[in-house]
Design an enzyme around this catalytic site. Structure first.
Site, PDB file in Angstrom:
ATOM      1  N   CYS A  92       0.833  -1.058   0.070  1.00 32.92           N
ATOM      2  CA  CYS A  92       0.050  -0.039   0.067  1.00 32.92           C
ATOM      3  C   CYS A  92       0.799   1.222  -0.010  1.00 32.92           C
ATOM      4  CB  CYS A  92      -1.003  -0.142   1.392  1.00 32.92           C
ATOM      5  SG  CYS A  92      -1.935   1.298   1.180  1.00 32.92           S
ATOM      6  N   GLY A  93       0.620   2.122  -0.986  1.00 34.44           N
ATOM      7  CA  GLY A  93       1.684   3.171  -1.119  1.00 34.44           C
ATOM      8  C   GLY A  93       1.345   4.086  -0.144  1.00 34.44           C
ATOM      9  N   HIS A 225      -8.681  -3.709  -7.004  1.00 32.92           N
ATOM     10  CA  HIS A 225      -9.104  -2.322  -7.047  1.00 32.92           C
ATOM     11  C   HIS A 225      -9.503  -2.009  -8.551  1.00 32.92           C
ATOM     12  CE1 HIS A 225      -6.312  -2.685  -3.848  1.00 32.92           C
ATOM     13  NE2 HIS A 225      -6.620  -1.684  -3.085  1.00 32.92           N
ATOM     14  N   CYS A 255      -3.425   7.096  -4.755  1.00 30.49           N
ATOM     15  CA  CYS A 255      -2.909   5.775  -4.416  1.00 30.49           C
ATOM     16  C   CYS A 255      -1.614   5.469  -5.012  1.00 30.49           C
ATOM     17  CB  CYS A 255      -4.172   5.007  -5.275  1.00 30.49           C
ATOM     18  SG  CYS A 255      -4.070   3.048  -5.044  1.00 30.49           S
TER      19      CYS A 255
HETATM   20  O1  PYC Z   1      -2.010   4.073  -1.837  1.00 32.83           O
HETATM   21  O2  PYC Z   1      -1.257   1.939  -2.692  1.00 32.83           O
HETATM   22  C1  PYC Z   1      -2.283   2.620  -2.194  1.00 32.83           C
HETATM   23  C2  PYC Z   1      -3.537   2.218  -1.570  1.00 32.83           C
HETATM   24  C3  PYC Z   1      -3.915   1.076  -1.990  1.00 32.83           C
HETATM   25  C4  PYC Z   1      -5.390   1.008  -1.454  1.00 32.83           C
HETATM   26  C5  PYC Z   1      -5.642   2.613  -0.939  1.00 32.83           C
HETATM   27  N1  PYC Z   1      -4.510   3.138  -1.318  1.00 32.83           N
END
Ligand code: PYC
Length: 334
Positions: A92-93, A225, A255
């Site tokens: 998760c970033g 996603h 994200c």
């Molecule tokens: O920032 O990788 C992300 C992420 C994944 C789901 C919500 N944020």
């Protein structure tokens, strides 16, 4: 007699999206030789912790967070397990940017090299470089795991919109990317509720019709996603997205794994090359700065090593209790 489990958390947000970092309390010991194996152990025996801390009444539809572990390889700085309403993500970033900010500002980790944390996550190893001004971390840049375009031009029926053509790319999770096309004029034409309800259907249909498995780690499987695209709010941005996760969430940040997936898609399609920057806007207009750091390959497919840079802010301390006596100990969704 019921048991009450206590969790000490620091609540933050990365560019608007929540990051609840669990720093102490009833953190379970996990078996495994890697964070990927530890994630499997957590999913088998401790997923109730994720549900209790992420869902209502202690969390909400968008809640996301992490649990800090000691590194398995002493050369690294920490292990991170991601917990979210959507599950226990391989990577998760926004969660990493928030976790690094919390860990450094609150002195939870003493970095081996100042300004850098090497973090073991279920999807692999990520490097986080942070900028600190006084006690504040003002920016975190993550060099992410290898990202690649997994499938191109898949077709799927979407309620109301009709047939959509979707590319699927991996940036730490598998993303179904809905580019602007005849039946989809762009995310700015629809409400968040519409995007959420269509994404829920698209995810089920894509997973029924196709098989998404990481070529080197088959515990990373399934498209989790949907990434809707659209016109940018600012002229200086490269692209905008609304990422759907869980059952009811749209990411408030741009994200990180979604940005990595989208850079991998653009790279494979010749629209982005190493060294290029990719300024990605979220649904609320917050920004991650992406960049292709290197070209690589993954199981014979062209891939990239992307980086994502953003910021996070701490906004609270939380001592949460999951009491078995509470009828809603393990959370609920309406
Ligand atoms: O920032 O990788 C992300 C992420 C994944 C789901 C919500 N944020």
């Amino acid at each position: 007699m019921s048991t009450a489990y206590h969790f000490f958390c620091i609540d933050a947000h990365t560019c608007g999206n929540p990051v609840r970092v669990v720093t102490g309390g009833s953190i379970p010991f996990l078996q495994g030789e890697s964070m990927s194996e530890k994630r499997q152990h957590f999913l088998r025996e401790y997923d109730w912790i994720r549900k209790g801390l992420m869902f209502e009444p202690r969390g909400h539809d968008m809640m996301s967070g992490s649990i800090l572990y000691p590194p398995i390889d002493p050369a690294n700085d920490a292990g991170v397990l991601f917990i979210e309403t959507s599950g226990c993500l391989p990577m998760c970033g926004h969660g990493t940017i928030g976790t690094v900010t919390v860990a450094i500002e609150q002195n939870l980790i003493r970095p081996k090299t100042p300004g850098v944390l090497n973090l073991e996550v279920p999807a692999g190893l990520v490097r986080a470089e942070y900028v600190q001004e006084g006690r504040k971390v003002t920016s975190v840049k993550i060099t992410n795991i290898k990202s690649y375009l997994a499938a191109e031009g898949l077709t799927v029926e979407c309620p109301d919109l009709g047939t959509l053509t979707i590319d699927v790319a991996y940036g730490g999770n598998f993303y179904g990317i809905v580019d602007v096309q005849t039946n989809f004029p762009g995310l700015e034409h629809f409400s968040a509720d519409q995007l959420i309800s269509w994404a829920r259907v698209l995810r089920v249909r894509l997973n029924e019709q196709y098989n998404f498995v990481h070529p080197e780690n088959d515990t990373i499987r399934g498209l989790s996603h949907i990434l809707w695209t659209g016109a940018t709010l600012k002229e200086t941005s490269t692209a905008r997205n609304a990422v759907f996760y869980g059952d009811k969430a749209i990411d408030r940040s741009p994200c990180g794994t979604g940005t990595s997936a989208r850079m991998a898609q653009w790279y494979a399609q010749g629209k982005l090359k190493p060294g290029d920057t990719f300024v990605h806007e979220s649904i609320i207009g917050s920004i991650f700065n992406g960049r292709i750091e290197a070209e690589t390959e993954l199981a014979g497919k062209p891939a990239i090593v992307p980086s994502i840079e953003g910021w996070a802010r701490i906004h609270g301390y939380n001592h949460l209790i999951i009491d078995e006596d509470d009828p809603y100990a393990f959370g609920f969704q309406v």
